[in-house]
Enzyme design. Structure first.
Site, PDB file in Angstrom:
ATOM      1  N   GLU A   1      45.236  31.354  32.289  1.00 42.46           N
ATOM      2  CA  GLU A   1      44.549  32.131  33.328  1.00 42.46           C
ATOM      3  C   GLU A   1      44.641  31.406  34.665  1.00 42.46           C
ATOM      4  O   GLU A   1      44.624  30.182  34.703  1.00 42.46           O
ATOM      5  CB  GLU A   1      43.062  32.294  32.970  1.00 42.46           C
ATOM      6  CG  GLU A   1      42.741  33.464  32.063  1.00 42.46           C
ATOM      7  CD  GLU A   1      42.692  34.808  32.787  1.00 42.46           C
ATOM      8  OE1 GLU A   1      43.084  34.902  33.971  1.00 42.46           O
ATOM      9  OE2 GLU A   1      42.265  35.785  32.140  1.00 42.46           O
ATOM     10  N   ASP A   2      44.684  32.158  35.730  1.00 42.42           N
ATOM     11  CA  ASP A   2      44.665  31.541  37.059  1.00 42.42           C
ATOM     12  C   ASP A   2      43.285  30.969  37.374  1.00 42.42           C
ATOM     13  O   ASP A   2      43.153  29.831  37.794  1.00 42.42           O
ATOM     14  CB  ASP A   2      45.087  32.563  38.128  1.00 42.42           C
ATOM     15  CG  ASP A   2      44.301  33.868  38.073  1.00 42.42           C
ATOM     16  OD1 ASP A   2      43.505  34.075  37.130  1.00 42.42           O
ATOM     17  OD2 ASP A   2      44.480  34.706  38.982  1.00 42.42           O
TER      18      ASP A   2
ATOM     19  N   ASP B   1      35.902  32.702  36.670  1.00 39.20           N
ATOM     20  CA  ASP B   1      34.784  32.780  37.609  1.00 39.20           C
ATOM     21  C   ASP B   1      33.490  32.868  36.789  1.00 39.20           C
ATOM     22  O   ASP B   1      32.909  31.852  36.428  1.00 39.20           O
ATOM     23  CB  ASP B   1      35.021  33.998  38.510  1.00 39.20           C
ATOM     24  CG  ASP B   1      34.017  34.130  39.627  1.00 39.20           C
ATOM     25  OD1 ASP B   1      33.029  33.383  39.625  1.00 39.20           O
ATOM     26  OD2 ASP B   1      34.207  34.982  40.514  1.00 39.20           O
TER      27      ASP B   1
ATOM     28  N   PHE C   1      36.046  32.149  47.517  1.00 38.32           N
ATOM     29  CA  PHE C   1      37.208  32.972  47.189  1.00 38.32           C
ATOM     30  C   PHE C   1      38.488  32.220  47.574  1.00 38.32           C
ATOM     31  O   PHE C   1      38.583  31.672  48.670  1.00 38.32           O
ATOM     32  CB  PHE C   1      37.139  34.319  47.912  1.00 38.32           C
ATOM     33  CG  PHE C   1      38.143  35.295  47.404  1.00 38.32           C
ATOM     34  CD1 PHE C   1      37.891  36.027  46.253  1.00 38.32           C
ATOM     35  CD2 PHE C   1      39.363  35.461  48.045  1.00 38.32           C
ATOM     36  CE1 PHE C   1      38.825  36.908  45.752  1.00 38.32           C
ATOM     37  CE2 PHE C   1      40.308  36.345  47.559  1.00 38.32           C
ATOM     38  CZ  PHE C   1      40.042  37.069  46.413  1.00 38.32           C
TER      39      PHE C   1
ATOM     40  N   ARG D   1      49.859  35.774  47.315  1.00 41.15           N
ATOM     41  CA  ARG D   1      50.309  35.193  46.042  1.00 41.15           C
ATOM     42  C   ARG D   1      51.466  34.214  46.235  1.00 41.15           C
ATOM     43  O   ARG D   1      51.648  33.292  45.457  1.00 41.15           O
ATOM     44  CB  ARG D   1      50.802  36.287  45.080  1.00 41.15           C
ATOM     45  CG  ARG D   1      49.727  37.212  44.576  1.00 41.15           C
ATOM     46  CD  ARG D   1      50.243  37.996  43.374  1.00 41.15           C
ATOM     47  NE  ARG D   1      49.432  39.175  43.097  1.00 41.15           N
ATOM     48  CZ  ARG D   1      48.292  39.169  42.431  1.00 41.15           C
ATOM     49  NH1 ARG D   1      47.799  38.031  41.996  1.00 41.15           N
ATOM     50  NH2 ARG D   1      47.624  40.282  42.225  1.00 41.15           N
TER      51      ARG D   1
HETATM   52  P1  IMP Z   1      35.566  36.488  35.710  1.00 35.26           P
HETATM   53  O1  IMP Z   1      35.499  37.549  34.650  1.00 35.26           O
HETATM   54  O2  IMP Z   1      34.349  36.546  36.614  1.00 35.26           O
HETATM   55  O3  IMP Z   1      35.762  35.107  35.140  1.00 35.26           O
HETATM   56  O4  IMP Z   1      36.773  36.878  36.681  1.00 35.26           O
HETATM   57  C1  IMP Z   1      38.042  36.380  36.533  1.00 35.26           C
HETATM   58  C2  IMP Z   1      39.067  37.183  37.342  1.00 35.26           C
HETATM   59  O5  IMP Z   1      38.584  37.515  38.659  1.00 35.26           O
HETATM   60  C3  IMP Z   1      40.328  36.342  37.585  1.00 35.26           C
HETATM   61  O6  IMP Z   1      41.266  36.504  36.544  1.00 35.26           O
HETATM   62  C4  IMP Z   1      40.827  36.827  38.923  1.00 35.26           C
HETATM   63  O7  IMP Z   1      41.680  37.933  38.754  1.00 35.26           O
HETATM   64  C5  IMP Z   1      39.586  37.296  39.650  1.00 35.26           C
HETATM   65  N1  IMP Z   1      39.085  36.272  40.610  1.00 35.26           N
HETATM   66  C6  IMP Z   1      37.910  35.599  40.505  1.00 35.26           C
HETATM   67  N2  IMP Z   1      37.757  34.758  41.540  1.00 35.26           N
HETATM   68  C7  IMP Z   1      38.870  34.901  42.326  1.00 35.26           C
HETATM   69  C8  IMP Z   1      39.304  34.259  43.558  1.00 35.26           C
HETATM   70  O8  IMP Z   1      38.639  33.394  44.155  1.00 35.26           O
HETATM   71  N3  IMP Z   1      40.519  34.650  44.046  1.00 35.26           N
HETATM   72  C9  IMP Z   1      41.304  35.580  43.441  1.00 35.26           C
HETATM   73  N4  IMP Z   1      40.922  36.210  42.292  1.00 35.26           N
HETATM   74  C10 IMP Z   1      39.721  35.867  41.733  1.00 35.26           C
END
Ligand code: IMP
Length: 179
Positions: A99-100, A103, A152, A165
């Site tokens: 995963e990138d 959050d 962010f 990207r």
């Molecule tokens: P989570 O379910 O809250 O953990 O959200 C994860 C997803 O939200 C990631 O796979 C990203 O696609 C997106 N995301 C969360 N924070 C960022 C950020 O700071 N920049 C870009 N995408 C983000």
């Protein structure tokens, strides 16, 4: 640096990102020695992280790109509802999801819960970035590149509204209120 209306500052240079990614690959090589895990990079955001990490693996890995389904259709037997694009059977398989960014951890937690129902031998997550929050995450990956403040970020595969990207470095903004 500006993308659309937002001002971004540099968080990590390309060199630091690559160095950390290489050391994550080293850790995974050690932990999975003698095994042949299946790597599942989750598109779109993980494509650059995955490309760098995978090229440092010494495990003869299998790699299959997947994507989060933006909707959950009718569940058909033995299929993952929250990830699309998966062709391989996960039965008896060691799986590492790439995963990138994690959050809240809710997205990845859902995927892991579903995988457990498909008979996987083990499932771990390697995330380039993990956001430090005041509330505890739904899921914390075993392999984390960097723990970052709750801002962010864009670059190194991650986007803001489709842009950024391609950027080699990682950038953050304090002006964006949510992911
Ligand atoms: P989570 O379910 O809250 O953990 O959200 C994860 C997803 O939200 C990631 O796979 C990203 O696609 C997106 N995301 C969360 N924070 C960022 C950020 O700071 N920049 C870009 N995408 C983000």
């Amino acid at each position: 640096m500006k993308i659309k209306e937002l001002e971004f500052k540099k968080l990590f240079a390309e060199k630091e990102l690559l160095k950390r990614t290489q050391s994550l690959a080293k850790e995974i090589n050690k932990d999975y020695k003698g095994k042949q895990p299946l790597f599942l990079p989750v598109l779109n955001g993980s494509f650059i992280f995955a490309a760098d990490l995978i090229r440092d693996l010494k495990l003869d890995p299998k790699v299959s790109f997947v994507k989060h389904a933006s909707y959950t259709g009718t569940a058909s037997g033995g299929q993952l509802k929250s990830l699309i694009g998966l062709q391989e059977s996960l039965f008896n398989q060691d799986v590492i999801i790439l995963e990138d960014i994690v959050d809240t951890g809710l997205t990845v937690q859902k995927v892991i819960e579903e995988m457990a129902t498909l008979g996987t031998r083990s499932v771990e997550v390697a995330a380039l970035l993990f956001k430090k929050k005041t509330t505890p995450p739904a899921y914390k990956p075993k392999y984390i590149g960097f723990e970052i403040p709750d801002h962010f970020v864009v670059g190194y595969g991650l986007d803001y509204d489709g842009y950024g990207r391609h950027l080699r470095d990682l950038w953050y903004t304090e002006e964006h209120s949510g992911a």
